[in-house]
Design an enzyme around this catalytic site. Sequence first.
Site, PDB file in Angstrom:
ATOM      1  N   ALA A 129       0.847  -1.179   0.000  1.00 27.26           N
ATOM      2  CA  ALA A 129       0.000   0.000   0.000  1.00 27.26           C
ATOM      3  C   ALA A 129       0.888   1.236   0.000  1.00 27.26           C
ATOM      4  CB  ALA A 129      -0.890   0.013   1.236  1.00 27.26           C
ATOM      5  N   MET A 130       0.296   2.376  -0.329  1.00 23.00           N
ATOM      6  CA  MET A 130       1.071   3.615  -0.385  1.00 23.00           C
ATOM      7  C   MET A 130       0.268   4.759   0.215  1.00 23.00           C
ATOM      8  SD  MET A 130       3.792   5.207  -1.203  1.00 23.00           S
ATOM      9  CE  MET A 130       3.914   6.940  -0.785  1.00 23.00           C
ATOM     10  N   GLU A 131       0.931   5.481   1.119  1.00 24.29           N
ATOM     11  CA  GLU A 131       0.244   6.456   1.966  1.00 24.29           C
ATOM     12  C   GLU A 131      -0.010   7.819   1.332  1.00 24.29           C
ATOM     13  OE1 GLU A 131       3.404   5.340   2.317  1.00 24.29           O
ATOM     14  OE2 GLU A 131       4.748   6.895   3.092  1.00 24.29           O
ATOM     15  N   ASN A 132      -0.107   7.931   0.008  1.00 17.89           N
ATOM     16  CA  ASN A 132      -0.316   9.241  -0.614  1.00 17.89           C
ATOM     17  C   ASN A 132      -1.276  10.086   0.223  1.00 17.89           C
ATOM     18  OD1 ASN A 132       0.997   8.157  -3.042  1.00 17.89           O
ATOM     19  ND2 ASN A 132      -0.901   6.993  -3.208  1.00 17.89           N
ATOM     20  N   HIS A 159      -1.316   1.267   9.289  1.00 17.21           N
ATOM     21  CA  HIS A 159       0.033   1.711   8.931  1.00 17.21           C
ATOM     22  C   HIS A 159      -0.027   2.932   8.000  1.00 17.21           C
ATOM     23  CE1 HIS A 159       4.340   0.870   7.713  1.00 17.21           C
ATOM     24  NE2 HIS A 159       3.927   1.610   6.691  1.00 17.21           N
ATOM     25  N   GLU A 160      -0.820   2.839   6.964  1.00 10.13           N
ATOM     26  CA  GLU A 160      -0.864   3.947   5.997  1.00 10.13           C
ATOM     27  C   GLU A 160      -1.467   5.204   6.619  1.00 10.13           C
ATOM     28  OE1 GLU A 160       1.007   3.356   3.693  1.00 10.13           O
ATOM     29  OE2 GLU A 160       0.966   1.168   3.759  1.00 10.13           O
ATOM     30  N   HIS A 184       0.992   7.153   8.585  1.00 11.85           N
ATOM     31  CA  HIS A 184       1.839   8.019   7.761  1.00 11.85           C
ATOM     32  C   HIS A 184       1.209   9.388   7.506  1.00 11.85           C
ATOM     33  CE1 HIS A 184       5.144   5.447   6.678  1.00 11.85           C
ATOM     34  NE2 HIS A 184       4.419   4.552   6.036  1.00 11.85           N
TER      35      HIS A 184
HETATM   36  N1  BES Z   1       5.517   3.775   2.020  1.00  8.18           N
HETATM   37  C1  BES Z   1       5.261   2.387   1.897  1.00  8.18           C
HETATM   38  C2  BES Z   1       5.064   1.935   0.481  1.00  8.18           C
HETATM   39  C3  BES Z   1       6.320   1.762  -0.304  1.00  8.18           C
HETATM   40  C4  BES Z   1       7.119   0.653  -0.116  1.00  8.18           C
HETATM   41  C5  BES Z   1       6.692   2.675  -1.261  1.00  8.18           C
HETATM   42  C6  BES Z   1       8.272   0.495  -0.853  1.00  8.18           C
HETATM   43  C7  BES Z   1       7.833   2.529  -1.989  1.00  8.18           C
HETATM   44  C8  BES Z   1       8.627   1.442  -1.798  1.00  8.18           C
HETATM   45  C9  BES Z   1       4.015   1.990   2.684  1.00  8.18           C
HETATM   46  O1  BES Z   1       3.691   2.842   3.714  1.00  8.18           O
HETATM   47  C10 BES Z   1       4.279   0.670   3.297  1.00  8.18           C
HETATM   48  O2  BES Z   1       5.133   0.610   4.118  1.00  8.18           O
HETATM   49  N2  BES Z   1       3.590  -0.368   2.889  1.00  8.18           N
HETATM   50  C11 BES Z   1       3.825  -1.701   3.364  1.00  8.18           C
HETATM   51  C12 BES Z   1       2.703  -2.226   4.181  1.00  8.18           C
HETATM   52  C13 BES Z   1       2.886  -2.038   5.640  1.00  8.18           C
HETATM   53  C14 BES Z   1       1.722  -2.586   6.421  1.00  8.18           C
HETATM   54  C15 BES Z   1       4.165  -2.605   6.190  1.00  8.18           C
HETATM   55  C16 BES Z   1       3.989  -2.580   2.153  1.00  8.18           C
HETATM   56  O3  BES Z   1       3.850  -2.071   1.056  1.00  8.18           O
HETATM   57  O4  BES Z   1       4.263  -3.761   2.307  1.00  8.18           O
HETATM   58 ZN    ZN Z   2       4.938   2.672   5.376  1.00  8.18          ZN
END
Ligand code: BES
Ligand code: ZN
Length: 893
Positions: free
Chosen positions: A279-282, A314-315, A318
């Site tokens: 997922a991505m926290e835009n 998590h998101e 952020h």
């Molecule tokens: N900011 C990340 C997404 C991300 C990951 C962007 C790698 C660019 C490169 C997001 O907040 C995140 O950490 N997502 C996790 C899920 C979380 C519950 C650990 C993921 O994508 O696995």
């Molecule tokens: Zn994250």
Amino acid sequence: MASEQSVEHFKGKARLPVFAVPKRYDIHLKPDLVSCRFAGAVRVSVDVVADTRFLVLNAADLSVKESSVLFKSMASSSKELHPLDITVVEVDEILVVQFDEVLPHGVGILEISFEGILNDQMKGFYRSTYEHNGEKKNMAVTQFEPTDARRCFPCWDEPAFKATFKMTLDVPSELVALSNMPVVEEKLDGFVKTVTFQESPIMSTYLVAVVVGLFDYVEAFSPDGTKVRVYCQVGKTSQGTFALDVAVKTLDVYKKYFAVPYSLPKLDMIAIPDFAAGAMENYGLVTYRETALLYDEHHSAAANKQRVAVVVAHELAHQWFGNLVTMEWWTHLWLNEGFATWVSYLAVDSLFPEWKIWTQFLDDFTLGLRLDALAESHPIEVDVNHASEIDEIFDAISYRKGASLIRMLQTYLGAACFQKSLASYIKRFSCSNAKTEDLWNVLEEESGEPVKMLMDSWTKQKGYPVIDVNVKENNLEFEQTQFLSSGSLGDGQWIVPVTLCCGSYSAKKKFLLNTKSEKLDMGELKSLSNGESNLLGRGNQQQGGRFWIKFNVDQTGFYRVKYDEVLATGLRHAIEANQLSETDRFGILDDSYALCMSGKLTLSSLLSLMTAYREELDYTVLSLVITIISKIVNVAADAVPEMIDDIKQFFINLLQYSAEKLGWDAREGEGHLDMMLRAELLTALAQLGHDITKEEALKRFEVFLNDRSTLLLPPDTRKAAYLAVMQTVNNTDKSGYESLLRVYRETDLSQEKGRILSCLASCPDPIVVRDALNFFLSPEVRSQDVIFGLSGVNREGRDVAWIWLKENWDHITKTWGSGFLLGRFVSSVVSPFCSAEKAKEVEEFFASRLTPSISRTYKQSIERLGINAKWVESIKGERHLGEVVQELAHRKF
Ligand code: BES
Ligand code: ZN
């Protein structure tokens, strides 16, 4: 002075020059979902703060014509400057705009028009595909973190260049168009509509987002009135309500915890069928894989449900930690990810206390410890010299070690003080950027403790200590050394917040260990515990029969402990007498396992210790037992093949007690953790080849094939059944494999597809494994999902997987070569091997194929392989292992 420099001067730099800084972006994008191209224009208000004839910003994979670039200085009576020249430096992903005169200081507007392609690489501005009424369609999606906003529009693409963003989109009128902020205007012009969004507050480029496609949504409001929506495929809205509910409640939890409300007028969350990360926290428009957002009452497992809650939490964390306060540079990525990971547990715990999520946190904790036990680990605060190095630091160090250190510090400072400090940190750095040190300063001010000194030893050097504890005469002596899985000696030293308790949880002691070794008077410790037990009127020494000392109470410290034999025996008895908490039972086993792998403890001792867990019923502890079982089976099969059947029999016996308690069918009123535990146990037994489990699994699978809603095979136990099915498959009878493929094709639930993918390559017949691997590369499997399939390869398939990886390497690098998923191919195929010959083979293959984006992961995988190989050798040389295994295999628990 910048004005005297040439383009050459800006090449090969890690960061952009700062003589001109962006303040506001006005972005206009026109995606064409049929031809998969887009056109765009950006007007950036730039503040020129030093003399320069250049503007240097990021751009990549965009075509920019020189004639489309213009700079209007507002300072100098709207003077228009046309560039003398523009240069795109591809390797550095920068666009250098050169003027023939020094730019007037003050604000000017840089206008650039450009064109690009909606790529299929799941980054930048990309296309994702879906079906609607049987018709294949494209949607347009952005994924910018860490450095791909520059693939959508030219920009100062670094987290510290915060600015405001005003987005405008031209899209087909029947589609939904979303961005970070709410829509302010929609203008219809035939089949096209122009959608304008409200201007955002200041934020970093990596958080800008756009999604265009056909969607439905469900909506709710948080207690303070924020409009929250979950968008998903048309017809799937019922799967969005769980995440919606979690989001609404979580916003409220964070608002209270951080003492700052959510800062945007709306929050959208959307499921994207093709998505590289989880997922991505835009800001205001959080994007998710379908598996991390959608929950189907009938076909999602308890583990899927928990995943959705954790990812949403998590998101949303952020939105404060990351979006409102942003790391100054990627070196401080852990501030974003470590904190979001830690805080998400806080939120999930408050929403679902019965999940005992803080105990489950130990899964993160131990994955952090495992990665950080490699020589090829890296410090939490890591140097970043090129954009291509950033992807790889989204790893267990930044996330899991990061979160674990925060938990350690919180325990040390106390929850109330910690929360107060965080709230003041958020307030102080709102709408701005922060470094690790900034956080320590705030915590230090609020707590009066030497936080910076303590934490520097954990964030600036890699690794962590193992504390060796020995009783000598009347002293308890302990010494710290760096723990490495290879068994080698490291030279790190830490300031360790040590905690211990003796004989009872009320007899506790804590102190900072800031030297290499230290001792305590045993008499003093014993009286501490006697005093306690007398006070409480229950002499637990008499009750349990033995005195015990547990270090690292509750496993809150990021270190391991090695006890001498006397202490270890005391703890084993304490486990058997049920005197220790889940977290401590977890810690003792996990430390012993790690010590065994590094050659510091025999496999016989580890196996004997495991017998103390025969009546274990805690989900997290048993999951660890199961993980350890599968690792031991993997190496023991190479080291002592003649004993492997007995070893497996011992493990089957060990799991009997809990497996019989849980059975296959859910009991009335049972909890979430029972469901998750049942799934783990049955899966493990199926994999260990337990006949009764396999037979039952096959029976239930037959029924399931005719009735996908049968209560005989609910989502939680399906994986066990699928694995059992794959064990019946061989090259001459592939019917089970084909049945699974049919289920895969017929379901439209991503979680179900994932479940099947993770089992398809688990067949004992290498020919079938090869079929499965080839299937993963077919158009029927989305490229985001192939890693699930690879994770299912087991010992029997690992050689085929390696050959397959080599044969398909060119294709694989072409398809996954520009993201972090490529590293997963390498680690999942390479790390399970256990021999020096294999290491050599792997090294030869990669000698000419390494790229910066996989080099760290590759080195870690090779190191893991070496550690396995060493472990195999030490097991081979272990005297008496045969007798111990014999005895254990025939012991009835
Ligand atoms: N900011 C990340 C997404 C991300 C990951 C962007 C790698 C660019 C490169 C997001 O907040 C995140 O950490 N997502 C996790 C899920 C979380 C519950 C650990 C993921 O994508 O696995
Ligand atoms: Zn994250």
